[in-house]
Write an enzyme that holds these catalytic residues in place. Structure first.
Site, mmCIF file in Angstrom:
data_model
loop_
_atom_site.group_PDB
_atom_site.id
_atom_site.type_symbol
_atom_site.label_atom_id
_atom_site.label_comp_id
_atom_site.label_asym_id
_atom_site.label_seq_id
_atom_site.Cartn_x
_atom_site.Cartn_y
_atom_site.Cartn_z
ATOM 1 N N GLU A 1 9.404 -9.592 17.249
ATOM 2 C CA GLU A 1 10.725 -9.626 16.609
ATOM 3 C C GLU A 1 11.424 -10.972 16.761
ATOM 4 O OE1 GLU A 1 9.897 -5.267 17.306
ATOM 5 O OE2 GLU A 1 9.704 -7.106 18.520
ATOM 6 N N HIS B 1 13.351 -10.702 21.865
ATOM 7 C CA HIS B 1 14.546 -10.363 21.091
ATOM 8 C C HIS B 1 15.649 -9.867 21.997
ATOM 9 C CE1 HIS B 1 13.342 -6.227 21.825
ATOM 10 N NE2 HIS B 1 12.113 -6.613 21.496
ATOM 11 N N ASP C 1 5.915 -10.994 21.982
ATOM 12 C CA ASP C 1 6.470 -9.954 21.121
ATOM 13 C C ASP C 1 6.572 -10.540 19.713
ATOM 14 O OD1 ASP C 1 7.471 -7.492 20.408
ATOM 15 O OD2 ASP C 1 9.100 -7.492 21.864
ATOM 16 N N HIS D 1 16.643 -4.413 20.074
ATOM 17 C CA HIS D 1 16.378 -3.069 20.587
ATOM 18 C C HIS D 1 15.894 -3.179 22.019
ATOM 19 C CE1 HIS D 1 12.345 -4.379 19.350
ATOM 20 N NE2 HIS D 1 11.882 -3.521 20.245
ATOM 21 N N GLU E 1 14.505 -5.862 27.119
ATOM 22 C CA GLU E 1 13.111 -5.938 27.551
ATOM 23 C C GLU E 1 12.844 -7.141 28.444
ATOM 24 O OE1 GLU E 1 10.662 -5.602 24.023
ATOM 25 O OE2 GLU E 1 11.771 -3.818 23.397
ATOM 26 N N HIS F 1 3.644 -6.159 21.645
ATOM 27 C CA HIS F 1 4.395 -5.498 20.576
ATOM 28 C C HIS F 1 3.724 -4.201 20.124
ATOM 29 C CE1 HIS F 1 6.752 -4.766 17.010
ATOM 30 N NE2 HIS F 1 5.654 -4.776 16.274
#
Length: 272
Positions: free
Chosen positions: A10, A104, A8, A115, A134, A60
């Site tokens: 972030e 993240h 990802d 998020h 996630e 992502h």
């Protein structure tokens, strides 16, 4: 021994602002290069530790961020969407372990760019009464397939919330969250060194790592960002509305729960 690396953006060192995560600007172009270098560091660490094959999942946004021509040529790239297993695409190939790079914290946490799946759709997500981000959702999906999460990198808030889910996982903390859009990061070079070392260490503990398994069927509960999102999501007959923004549904497996969440995430674009 095949390893899947899910990447990802972030949680990548130096990334603190949404502009760095969205295509179409110079900030993003720099961030995706950092993302690719962190993926390469994990690839090297996995091979250092004895992996015979490494698959790298671009996880992502559009799943089209990693720079293929700069990726370690020993690895195979899994990118593009939609795909059934989402951020775990590539796991179908009988993998021994999963590594999460650049991840993240979950929605509503104090981590950098925190998020869960879609920041405009979901405020919170629970499976069987336990809140997940996630890493937890996809770690449980991997666990359902008998595959443990053995390495993860991201900010300190991500590491703190995720460590209890994967007790044998090796973590590389690449930045200290100072706010949603601010952090104290390691340099790209120091980050890659930490990720490579951590991934290599994770290969050594692979045999002791246990998959994260949830009881089936799964009771999924989600809090939508707005009542309008809840209105939209309830077009699915399988969803039951609990209150203005809270919904529930039952799923036969973690895979089915995650696939439903990804479908709802895609639906949310109708309100943009």
């Amino acid at each position: 021994m095949r390893i899947l690396i899910s990447t990802d953006i972030e949680g990548v060192a130096g990334v603190v602002h949404p502009e760095q995560t969205r295509a179409g600007n110079a900030e993003y172009e720099r961030a995706r290069r950092w993302m690719t270098r962190e993926a390469n560091a994990a690839i090297c660490g996995a091979f250092d530790g004895g992996a015979t094959e490494v698959r790298v999942n671009d996880s992502h946004g559009t799943y089209r961020n990693l720079l293929a021509d700069e990726l370690d040529p020993r690895a195979r790239l899994v990118n593009g969407k939609p795909r059934t297993l989402g951020m775990m695409g590539g796991l179908e190939a009988d993998c021994a372990g999963v590594m999460l790079v650049g991840f993240h914290a979950r929605a509503q946490a104090r981590g950098v760019l925190a998020h869960t799946i879609n920041s405009s759709a979901f405020a919170r997500v629970w499976l069987n009464g336990q809140e997940f981000g996630e890493a937890g959702l996809y770690g449980a999906l991997a666990g359902e397939m008998g595959v443990p999460v053995v390495f993860a990198s991201g900010d300190d808030v991500f590491a703190e919330e995720t460590r209890p889910l994967f007790p044998h996982c090796v973590f590389a903390v690449t930045k200290q969250a100072a706010g949603r859009h601010s952090a104290v990061s390691l340099s790209p070079q120091a980050t890659c060194e930490a990720i490579r070392a951590g991934a290599r260490q994770a290969m050594a503990v692979l045999g002791a790592a246990a998959p994260l398994r949830l009881e089936l069927p799964v009771c999924a509960r989600l809090q939508a960002q707005t009542p309008a999102h809840a209105d939209l999501f309830c077009q699915w007959p399988a969803l039951e509305r609990v209150d203005g923004v809270t919904l529930e549904f039952s799923a036969a497996s973690v895979e089915h729960a995650v696939r439903m969440l990804n479908c709802l995430s895609a639906m949310a674009a109708a309100l943009n």
